[in-house]
Design a protein around this motif. Structure first.
Motif, short mmCIF file in Angstrom:
data_model
loop_
_atom_site.label_atom_id
_atom_site.label_comp_id
_atom_site.label_asym_id
_atom_site.label_seq_id
_atom_site.Cartn_x
_atom_site.Cartn_y
_atom_site.Cartn_z
N GLY A 132 0.80 -1.22 0.00
CA GLY A 132 0.00 0.00 0.00
C GLY A 132 0.83 1.26 0.00
O GLY A 132 0.30 2.36 -0.23
N ALA A 133 2.14 1.13 0.24
CA ALA A 133 3.01 2.31 0.26
C ALA A 133 3.20 2.84 -1.16
O ALA A 133 3.43 2.07 -2.10
CB ALA A 133 4.35 1.96 0.88
N ALA A 134 3.11 4.14 -1.31
CA ALA A 134 3.32 4.78 -2.61
C ALA A 134 4.69 5.43 -2.65
O ALA A 134 5.09 6.12 -1.71
CB ALA A 134 2.24 5.84 -2.85
N LEU A 135 5.43 5.18 -3.71
CA LEU A 135 6.73 5.81 -3.93
C LEU A 135 6.57 6.82 -5.05
O LEU A 135 6.27 6.47 -6.19
CB LEU A 135 7.78 4.76 -4.32
CG LEU A 135 7.94 3.56 -3.38
CD1 LEU A 135 9.07 2.68 -3.86
CD2 LEU A 135 8.19 4.02 -1.96
N LYS A 136 6.77 8.09 -4.74
CA LYS A 136 6.59 9.16 -5.70
C LYS A 136 7.93 9.56 -6.30
O LYS A 136 8.96 9.47 -5.67
CB LYS A 136 5.92 10.36 -5.04
CG LYS A 136 4.55 10.06 -4.45
CD LYS A 136 3.94 11.28 -3.81
CE LYS A 136 2.60 10.94 -3.16
NZ LYS A 136 1.58 10.60 -4.16
N ASN A 137 7.88 10.03 -7.53
CA ASN A 137 9.07 10.54 -8.22
C ASN A 137 10.22 9.55 -8.22
O ASN A 137 11.36 9.87 -7.89
CB ASN A 137 9.52 11.87 -7.60
CG ASN A 137 10.49 12.62 -8.49
OD1 ASN A 137 10.44 12.50 -9.72
ND2 ASN A 137 11.38 13.37 -7.89
N VAL A 138 9.90 8.32 -8.59
CA VAL A 138 10.90 7.27 -8.71
C VAL A 138 11.26 7.14 -10.19
O VAL A 138 10.40 7.28 -11.07
CB VAL A 138 10.36 5.93 -8.18
CG1 VAL A 138 11.35 4.81 -8.41
CG2 VAL A 138 10.04 6.05 -6.71
N GLY A 139 12.53 6.88 -10.47
CA GLY A 139 12.93 6.60 -11.84
C GLY A 139 12.79 5.12 -12.13
O GLY A 139 13.32 4.29 -11.39
N LEU A 140 12.07 4.77 -13.17
CA LEU A 140 11.89 3.38 -13.58
C LEU A 140 12.69 3.16 -14.85
O LEU A 140 12.45 3.81 -15.87
CB LEU A 140 10.42 3.05 -13.78
CG LEU A 140 9.61 3.12 -12.48
CD1 LEU A 140 8.78 4.40 -12.44
CD2 LEU A 140 8.71 1.92 -12.32
N ILE A 141 13.66 2.25 -14.78
CA ILE A 141 14.63 2.06 -15.85
C ILE A 141 14.42 0.72 -16.51
O ILE A 141 14.45 -0.33 -15.85
CB ILE A 141 16.07 2.13 -15.29
CG1 ILE A 141 16.28 3.40 -14.45
CG2 ILE A 141 17.09 2.05 -16.41
CD1 ILE A 141 17.52 3.35 -13.58
N VAL A 142 14.17 0.73 -17.80
CA VAL A 142 14.07 -0.49 -18.59
C VAL A 142 14.93 -0.28 -19.83
O VAL A 142 14.68 0.63 -20.63
CB VAL A 142 12.61 -0.80 -18.99
CG1 VAL A 142 12.56 -2.03 -19.89
CG2 VAL A 142 11.75 -1.02 -17.75
N ARG A 202 10.02 8.75 -15.07
CA ARG A 202 9.79 9.09 -13.68
C ARG A 202 8.31 9.09 -13.40
O ARG A 202 7.51 9.60 -14.20
CB ARG A 202 10.42 10.44 -13.35
CG ARG A 202 11.93 10.37 -13.34
CD ARG A 202 12.59 11.72 -13.32
NE ARG A 202 12.35 12.44 -12.09
CZ ARG A 202 13.17 13.40 -11.64
NH1 ARG A 202 14.27 13.70 -12.33
NH2 ARG A 202 12.92 14.05 -10.54
N GLY A 203 7.91 8.52 -12.28
CA GLY A 203 6.51 8.47 -11.95
C GLY A 203 6.31 7.90 -10.56
O GLY A 203 7.24 7.81 -9.76
N GLY A 221 1.13 4.34 -12.45
CA GLY A 221 1.39 4.94 -13.74
C GLY A 221 2.84 4.99 -14.13
O GLY A 221 3.16 5.07 -15.33
N GLY A 222 3.76 4.98 -13.16
CA GLY A 222 5.17 5.01 -13.51
C GLY A 222 5.61 3.81 -14.32
O GLY A 222 6.57 3.89 -15.10
N LEU A 223 4.92 2.69 -14.15
CA LEU A 223 5.26 1.48 -14.89
C LEU A 223 4.74 1.48 -16.33
O LEU A 223 5.32 0.85 -17.22
CB LEU A 223 4.66 0.25 -14.19
CG LEU A 223 5.34 -0.27 -12.94
CD1 LEU A 223 4.42 -1.27 -12.25
CD2 LEU A 223 6.66 -0.94 -13.29
#
Length: 391
Positions: free
Chosen positions: A206-216, A222-223, A235-237
């Motif tokens: 349930g924890a939300a992580l904001k402004n994370v960089g998702l690298i693929v 960032r999302g 939405g970041g994914l």
């Protein structure tokens, strides 16, 4: 009645945004339009989307190009963000642009828009039949589960993709003998990622992580992401969905605004403190972020900076199709002519998520459904009118 006074008839199968827009466009072009939908009420997926604000479109300057589908882009260039906003205003639903370019109705929900839209369709003579499940064709006739058979001059199929079955998009149409050979397999899009967590992560669900960089691969978005019992969501994914669906690895940048060197400099003065205390005090990492480091990088090395900037996240692929916001796959473009008519069945058109395209999040999905509906609705009315004239 004289033959020349007859109006052409168009049947629309499906009452989501694409089907309703096809009905509106066909009626405006002079056709008698009847909508058939197997659910007890129309546009349930639209109403569900409205619970999070109803992101109808986006102001990105390269809006049409984001679809990576030239045929679809041409329709969206004709009926894109500006036209969607004007159309909504005509229904009494003014819109505003959010800080990220996303566009929402001031009402922040779908129900006022849908009520006004249905009233407009009723006013121009469009008929809506509910609980009418289309079962395919018997020769030229459209057939329904209750035994009904109809012979419209033209048909618009607006049956949706294959996600959120309970809202009506069950994808069952893709198994019909006339359509199955034309379909690219459905696949989930804009959906969560499955991760098999260890027990110590449960307290962070349930924890939300904001402004994370998702690298693929070589791409970073960032999302926001949310930790859940099923894995990662949010939405970041979603921009990475195609690559993740193909099995690409994921990494997280937990401090996208800091360089590795800056992270080292901030951590160095607290070298004698515990790892958790250093990460919290020097970098402002929260319990969930620290738990992710411990989940995927134990034993933690002395130099934490590389992991904070690129934390590998092993995953088991995307969540199931029915959990996806939208789907890739559907009717192949080579099975359609430029008017969205099936080349194998003249007079039958297809729209919306039935087509093989994949929408970015942020308003692209609804806009394309409206644009394809409008395009095919006009073409269906023209086809029907020609049939009435020549028969």
């Amino acid at each position: 009645m004289e033959r020349e006074t007859l109006k052409p008839s168009v049947a629309v199968i499906g009452a989501g945004p694409a089907g309703l827009m096809a009905a509106e466009a066909a009626a405006a072009a002079g056709a008698v339009v009847t909508i058939y939908d197997h659910m007890p009420s129309p546009a349930r997926k639209l109403l569900m989307a409205g619970k999070s604000g109803l992101n109808v479109t986006h102001t990105a300057p390269d809006f049409a190009a984001r679809y990576n589908c030239p045929s679809l882009a041409r329709m969206v260039e004709t009926f894109g963000p500006a036209e969607v906003r004007a159309w909504m205003a005509g229904l009494g639903q003014t819109t505003f642009e959010g800080s990220t370019g996303r566009v929402f109705p001031h009402a922040m929900k779908a129900s006022p828009l849908l009520r006004a839209w249905l009233a407009r369709l009723d006013a121009v003579g469009v008929t809506l039949h509910r609980r009418a499940r289309w079962t395919g064709w018997d020769g030229p006739a459209l057939t329904f589960a209750d035994g009904t058979r109809i012979h419209p001059e033209a048909t618009v199929l607006a049956l949706g993709g294959a996600s959120w079955r309970r809202l009506g998009s069950d994808g069952a149409w893709a198994d019909l003998p006339d359509l199955a050979p034309l379909v690219a397999p459905f696949a989930p899009s804009n959906v969560g990622l499955r991760i098999d967590w260890s027990p110590h992560m449960r307290r962070h669900f349930g924890a939300a992580l904001k402004n994370v960089g998702l690298i693929v691969g070589g791409t970073t978005y960032r999302g926001e992401i949310v930790l859940s019992a099923k894995g990662l969501e949010g939405g970041g994914l979603y921009p990475h969905t195609p690559a993740l669906r193909a099995g690409a690895p994921l990494a997280l940048d937990l401090k996208p605004d800091l360089t590795e060197a800056t992270i080292r400099d901030r951590l160095a003065p607290l070298a004698k403190r515990s790892v958790k205390d250093r990460l919290r005090r020097a970098l402002g990492l929260g319990p969930a972020q620290i738990a992710l480091l411990q989940e995927f990088a134990r034993p933690l090395p002395k130099d934490l900076a590389p992991l904070i900037k690129r934390l590998p996240v092993p995953h088991a692929g995307l969540r199931p199709l029915d959990e996806a916001i939208s789907t890739a796959g559907g009717l192949r473009w080579d099975a359609l002519d430029p008017s969205l008519m099936l080349t194998s069945r003249p007079g039958t058109f297809a729209v919306g998520e039935m087509l093989d395209w994949e929408a970015p999040t942020g308003g692209w999905l609804i806009t394309a459904c409206l644009a394809t509906g409008r395009h095919a609705g006009r073409a269906a009315a023209a086809w029907a009118a020609n049939r009435v004239t020549t028969d």
